[in-house]
Scaffold this motif. Structure first.
Motif, short mmCIF file in Angstrom:
data_model
loop_
_atom_site.label_atom_id
_atom_site.label_comp_id
_atom_site.label_asym_id
_atom_site.label_seq_id
_atom_site.Cartn_x
_atom_site.Cartn_y
_atom_site.Cartn_z
N GLU A 176 0.82 -1.20 0.00
CA GLU A 176 0.00 0.00 0.00
C GLU A 176 0.86 1.26 0.00
O GLU A 176 0.65 2.19 -0.79
CB GLU A 176 -0.92 0.01 1.24
N PHE A 223 -3.20 2.40 -4.99
CA PHE A 223 -3.33 3.75 -4.47
C PHE A 223 -3.97 4.60 -5.55
O PHE A 223 -3.45 4.71 -6.66
CB PHE A 223 -1.97 4.35 -4.08
N GLN A 275 1.65 4.24 -2.94
CA GLN A 275 1.53 5.68 -2.69
C GLN A 275 2.85 6.39 -2.98
O GLN A 275 2.87 7.46 -3.60
CB GLN A 275 1.11 5.93 -1.25
#
Length: 140
Positions: free
Chosen positions: A96, A133, A100
């Motif tokens: 994750e 993301f 990002q």
């Protein structure tokens, strides 16, 4: 019989493209307890998918020329490939947070020089597991 396909009405909408990049890297998640398998050193064959969109196309009809995304591949090859991600990234290397971070790199370094706008970055650690993301932009 005609030599050309029939003319059609072109609908309005948005265009979206995606390009996949791969790299090999190891990592561990230092904040996890030692008994958690992801707290131990392990590796992945990462696949990163970059998704861009545009309401209009640049000549000859591209959201972005796939070749213009090459600087991102160079960044991955130089900074991430065959590295321990927890040693080279300023973030905990979860899928994750990696998605990002890579979105931020693209926005800062690539997006100003190419047509199209980043929509999302997906990071696949395995064939069955991924994180995405989605970029949220301020309303204009």
């Amino acid at each position: 019989m005609s030599d050309h396909a029939p003319t059609v009405t072109l609908p309005h909408g948005t265009f979206t493209i995606a390009k996949r990049f791969t790299f090999q890297a190891g990592h561990r998640l230092p904040s996890l307890p030692p008994e958690h398998k992801c707290g131990r050193q392990h590796g992945h064959s990462y696949e990163v998918e970059v998704i861009l969109t545009s309401d209009s196309l640049a000549d000859p009809g591209f959201v972005t020329d796939f070749g213009d995304l090459h600087p991102f591949k160079e960044f991955i090859d130089k900074e991430l490939d065959h590295r321990n991600l927890h040693e080279v990234l300023p973030i905990e290397p979860t899928s994750e947070l990696l998605a990002q971070y890579l979105a931020g790199w693209i926005i800062d370094n690539l997006e100003p020089t190419v047509p199209g706008e980043l929509v999302a970055v997906c990071v696949h650690e395995t064939v069955s597991g991924w994180a995405r993301f989605d970029v949220v932009r301020p309303q204009r």
